[in-house]
Design an enzyme around this catalytic site. Structure first.
Site, PDB file in Angstrom:
ATOM      1  N   SER A 145      47.489  93.024 149.393  1.00  0.00           N
ATOM      2  CA  SER A 145      47.096  91.771 148.764  1.00  0.00           C
ATOM      3  C   SER A 145      47.530  90.586 149.640  1.00  0.00           C
ATOM      4  O   SER A 145      47.125  90.492 150.796  1.00  0.00           O
ATOM      5  CB  SER A 145      47.679  91.704 147.356  1.00  0.00           C
ATOM      6  N   GLU A 240      36.731  94.280 142.941  1.00  0.00           N
ATOM      7  CA  GLU A 240      37.734  93.226 143.097  1.00  0.00           C
ATOM      8  C   GLU A 240      37.168  91.951 143.688  1.00  0.00           C
ATOM      9  O   GLU A 240      36.253  91.966 144.523  1.00  0.00           O
ATOM     10  CB  GLU A 240      38.925  93.718 143.904  1.00  0.00           C
ATOM     11  N   HIS A 270      41.815  96.380 142.756  1.00  0.00           N
ATOM     12  CA  HIS A 270      42.667  95.747 143.756  1.00  0.00           C
ATOM     13  C   HIS A 270      43.858  96.641 144.100  1.00  0.00           C
ATOM     14  O   HIS A 270      44.539  97.173 143.221  1.00  0.00           O
ATOM     15  CB  HIS A 270      43.153  94.413 143.186  1.00  0.00           C
TER      16      HIS A 270
END
Length: 310
Positions: A145, A240, A270
């Protein structure tokens, strides 16, 4: 691939604590830490608290003799949440499957420390490893991320500072565009079980602190020149908002003549590789990521990867 596994995971994530909604940062941090603590850490590693480049860090070693190399890991959390512990399960699985140690950096978080504090801390950690005599070609940057974004932007900062390039970059659902201009920010708005566009813009604003997002270190997917970069692997799911961050960075890598693997898995969320033991696709993805790491640094752990390739 198990549709039942993926549907169950989607339902679980939709009931998870908000990590980008209209709640105080302290509450988001506590909820994120609680949720991530439910991810089991595999038994085949040890953990040691260390300091690297002036920041706290956690060194994760395989049980037994480690193979040469270092995974320099940057945790996720929208640049304002998280720690090495919240990413420990995924970090430890990489260590266990590669036989290579990892060092996970506890970089400073926004809003107390906005852009570019996190990049500065990650770059300082890389400088410290190089100063200790660790060869650049034995280091792979990895992150999930926001941390996947830091793996890319730290490489940009290292190149621009004249430092040698690491052996490779591994990003799990990396955040690579604070302009939020990717089509998937709209097309995946209700498909993504974790994030909304408004929530991501809110946490993004904490990191930006009023700065223009239209600059390479904040939007590498659309603005960075990747010339001279090492090989890149990007793993992302189709469910996502950040899907197009990886798609567009891969295109920029192709244009810069950089080796790139764009590894897209359908109908997963994600940072889906974190869900090892929950969905089959996670285990398979981490195997591919581990192979990328060992190929980049020229080591190979005897076992699963060798057996599957023989």
């Amino acid at each position: 691939m198990s549709g039942e596994q993926r549907r169950a995971l989607d339902a679980r994530l939709r009931s998870a604590p908000q990590v980008s909604g209209p709640v105080p940062v302290k509450q988001m941090r506590e909820g994120f830490a609680r949720f991530m603590s439910t991810f089991p850490v595999p038994p085949g590693v040890t953990r040691t608290r260390v300091e690297v480049g002036g920041r706290p860090a956690v060194r994760v070693d395989p049980v037994g003799e480690a193979l040469p190399g270092t995974i320099l890991y940057f945790h996720g959390g929208s640049f304002s949440l998280g720690s090495p512990e919240t990413a420990m399960a995924l970090t430890a699985h990489l260590v266990e499957r590669t036989g290579v140690r990892a060092i996970s950096i506890d970089y400073r978080l926004a809003p107390e420390h906005p852009f570019p504090a996190a990049i500065d801390d990650c770059l300082a950690a890389y400088r410290a490893l190089l100063a200790e005599g660790v060869a650049a070609q034995s280091i792979v940057f990895a992150g999930d991320s926001a941390g996947g974004g830091l793996a890319v932007t730290t490489t940009l900062a290292a190149r621009d500072a004249g430092l040698p390039m690491p052996a490779g970059i591994l990003g799990f659902s990396p955040g690579l565009d604070h302009t939020r201009s990717g089509e998937s920010m709209t097309t995946k708005e209700r498909v993504d079980p974790l994030f909304t566009g408004d929530g991501m813009r809110r946490t993004g604003d904490l990191y930006l602190n009023g700065q223009d997002p239209a600059q390479p270190l904040l939007a590498p997917a659309v603005l960075a020149d990747l010339t001279g970069f090492p090989p890149i692997m990007l793993q992302v799911g189709t469910n996502e908002l950040l899907l197009d961050d990886s798609v567009r960075l891969a295109e920029r890598a192709r244009e810069a003549d950089v080796d790139v693997i764009l590894d897209i898995t359908a109908d997963v969320p994600h940072v889906f590789p974190a869900f090892i033991g929950v969905i089959d696709e996670a285990d398979e993805a981490v195997d591919r990521a581990a192979l990328f790491i060992t190929q980049r640094i020229g080591t190979r752990k005897l076992g699963t990867l060798d057996e599957t390739s023989s």
